[in-house]
Design a protein around this motif. Structure first.
Motif, short mmCIF file in Angstrom:
data_model
loop_
_atom_site.label_atom_id
_atom_site.label_comp_id
_atom_site.label_asym_id
_atom_site.label_seq_id
_atom_site.Cartn_x
_atom_site.Cartn_y
_atom_site.Cartn_z
N ARG A 101 33.79 -20.15 26.29
CA ARG A 101 35.04 -19.94 27.02
C ARG A 101 36.00 -19.00 26.29
O ARG A 101 36.90 -18.43 26.89
CB ARG A 101 35.74 -21.28 27.27
CG ARG A 101 34.94 -22.24 28.15
CD ARG A 101 35.54 -23.62 28.13
NE ARG A 101 35.56 -24.20 26.79
CZ ARG A 101 35.97 -25.44 26.52
NH1 ARG A 101 36.39 -26.21 27.51
NH2 ARG A 101 35.96 -25.90 25.28
N ARG A 102 35.78 -18.82 25.00
CA ARG A 102 36.62 -17.93 24.19
C ARG A 102 35.90 -16.63 23.84
O ARG A 102 36.52 -15.72 23.28
CB ARG A 102 37.05 -18.63 22.90
CG ARG A 102 37.86 -19.90 23.12
CD ARG A 102 38.37 -20.45 21.79
NE ARG A 102 39.30 -19.52 21.17
CZ ARG A 102 40.61 -19.44 21.46
NH1 ARG A 102 41.13 -20.25 22.37
NH2 ARG A 102 41.38 -18.56 20.85
N CYS A 103 34.63 -16.55 24.12
CA CYS A 103 33.81 -15.41 23.69
C CYS A 103 34.07 -14.20 24.60
O CYS A 103 34.01 -14.30 25.83
CB CYS A 103 32.34 -15.80 23.73
SG CYS A 103 31.21 -14.45 23.33
N ILE A 104 34.33 -13.06 24.01
CA ILE A 104 34.63 -11.86 24.79
C ILE A 104 33.44 -11.44 25.64
O ILE A 104 33.61 -10.94 26.75
CB ILE A 104 35.11 -10.72 23.87
CG1 ILE A 104 36.47 -11.08 23.26
CG2 ILE A 104 35.22 -9.40 24.62
CD1 ILE A 104 36.98 -10.10 22.23
N SER A 105 32.24 -11.64 25.15
CA SER A 105 31.06 -11.33 25.98
C SER A 105 31.06 -12.17 27.25
O SER A 105 30.82 -11.66 28.35
CB SER A 105 29.77 -11.56 25.19
OG SER A 105 29.57 -10.54 24.25
N TYR A 106 31.36 -13.45 27.10
CA TYR A 106 31.44 -14.33 28.27
C TYR A 106 32.58 -13.91 29.18
O TYR A 106 32.42 -13.80 30.40
CB TYR A 106 31.62 -15.78 27.82
CG TYR A 106 32.02 -16.72 28.94
CD1 TYR A 106 31.07 -17.24 29.80
CD2 TYR A 106 33.35 -17.08 29.13
CE1 TYR A 106 31.44 -18.09 30.84
CE2 TYR A 106 33.74 -17.92 30.15
CZ TYR A 106 32.77 -18.43 31.01
OH TYR A 106 33.15 -19.26 32.03
N LEU A 107 33.74 -13.67 28.61
CA LEU A 107 34.93 -13.36 29.40
C LEU A 107 34.75 -12.08 30.22
O LEU A 107 35.19 -12.00 31.37
CB LEU A 107 36.15 -13.21 28.49
CG LEU A 107 36.64 -14.50 27.81
CD1 LEU A 107 37.70 -14.18 26.78
CD2 LEU A 107 37.18 -15.48 28.85
N THR A 108 34.11 -11.08 29.64
CA THR A 108 33.99 -9.79 30.32
C THR A 108 32.78 -9.70 31.24
O THR A 108 32.72 -8.82 32.09
CB THR A 108 33.91 -8.64 29.30
OG1 THR A 108 32.83 -8.89 28.38
CG2 THR A 108 35.22 -8.50 28.53
#
Length: 376
Positions: free
Chosen positions: A226-233
């Motif tokens: 939930r905090r990972c930029i790969s996940y977020l983007t």
């Protein structure tokens, strides 16, 4: 899944697999057993903590990820494959070059793995060809090829089969190849001798944990997606948490920070495949150049790329955040003016999701829309 009664010279077959893999452009092959019971408590705790975020399919599959024979009945062994993706022309200073790009607010950063052809297609095709080679050697057998396309504990299987060990950032790491590689698997109904695992070599190093812009690596070997930029983007479909927008910097698709600082990536291997050569559009992109794309341009320029699957709306959302961060970095007056004009020009026609992020971006320049203009 097949007949399950084939009598083969398993050790000899594994030796042949190594040769076939090289011919097909695969970097390394391993063999894992299917008893992953020891991984189940960690998987259950990760899911219970909600660290999978909006990836609901992970919760739906539950412990099936740790039970290959439930996923594909009849599975006896798993052939694991490593495929290096560092572009063929990457110089020895590739990590330093990536760090310099991250420090240029108006440039756009796309994860290295996504700058060429969609790895799903590349790996699936080559693993299927490997399966065909096996069939030619032993006759019809049951198998399924997976490339990030099913509930598979890829890093666990890779670690058990000697392709590397699990790093503290949760990626697979190799002394000979760093972490710049993809994983793929062939579930088979052949009893093959496992290849031995290798010991971990992270030691006391915490570079990946310390560098994470959003502190997504909450403990060694524990990632809060939930905090990972790969996940977020890439995976996250809705608004990006306001608290996480500034740390995203100019990262618009994925994040390589934990890999850039990993000491083992000085041994990262260049790919043997032209598929992962960098496309011109992603060699040195600027945020404004990519923001200028309309949806038709986005679809055309990302054809055959992993980037296309996030869709145009998320693409614009990510770019809006990065443009806001560029404004926060206080670029020169001309750059500041160009960014503000570009954001305003596309605001009204944007979807509500994108518009929210555009308004946030404009606010970073002290150029928040007035109530009157916001109501247009």
């Amino acid at each position: 899944m097949g007949q399950g009664h084939l009598v083969v010279d398993a050790p000899a077959l594994v030796g042949q697999l190594q040769g076939w893999a090289r011919e097909l452009g695969l970097s390394q092959i391993g063999i894992a057993g299917i008893d992953l019971a020891q991984a189940e408590p960690g998987l259950r705790a990760w899911l219970d903590a909600g660290f999978h975020g909006g990836m609901d399919y992970m919760a739906r599959h539950g412990l099936k990820r740790a039970r290959p024979a439930e996923l594909v009945p009849g599975t006896v062994s798993v052939i694991t494959a490593r495929v290096d993706y560092l572009p063929r022309d990457a110089g020895d200073d590739w990590r330093e070059r990536e760090q310099r790009r991250l420090a240029q607010p108006t440039e756009a950063t796309v994860s290295l793995y996504a700058r060429g052809r969609d790895y799903h297609k590349v790996l699936r095709t080559r693993l299927q060809r490997l399966a065909e080679r096996i069939e030619q050697a032993v006759g019809p057998f049951g198998h399924r090829v997976f490339t990030d396309s099913a509930p598979v504990l890829e890093v666990e299987l890779a670690s058990r089969s000697g392709l590397g060990w699990r790093g503290k950032h949760t990626l697979a790491l190799s002394r000979d190849a760093g972490s710049t590689f993809f994983l793929s698997e062939v579930f088979v109904d052949l009893a093959l001798p496992p290849t031995p695992p290798v010991p971990a070599h992270c030691g006391a190093c915490s570079a990946c944990i310390d560098v994470c812009p959003t502190q997504a690596i909450v403990a060694p070997y524990r990632l809060d997606a939930r905090r990972c930029i790969s996940y977020l983007t890439i995976e996250h479909a809705g608004p990006i948490d306001v608290a996480l927008r500034a740390p995203m910097g100019n990262r618009i698709y994925g994040c390589d920070d934990c890999q850039l600082v990993c000491p083992w990536n000085k041994y990262a291997r260049r790919s043997a495949l032209a598929d992962f050569d960098v496309r011109d559009d992603f060699a040195a992109p600027t945020l404004l150049a990519l923001w200028a794309w309309n949806e038709a341009t986005f679809l055309r320029r990302t054809e055959g790329s992993a980037i296309r699957r996030i869709g145009f709306e998320r693409w614009q959302r990510n770019l809006a955040v990065a443009l806001g961060n560029a404004l926060r970095a206080a670029p020169g007056a001309d750059a500041r003016r160009d960014i503000v004009q570009a954001l305003r020009a596309r605001r009204d026609a944007a979807t509500p999701l994108v518009r929210e992020h555009v308004d946030w971006a404009l606010a970073q320049a002290g150029a928040a829309l007035s109530p009157a203009s916001a109501a247009r």
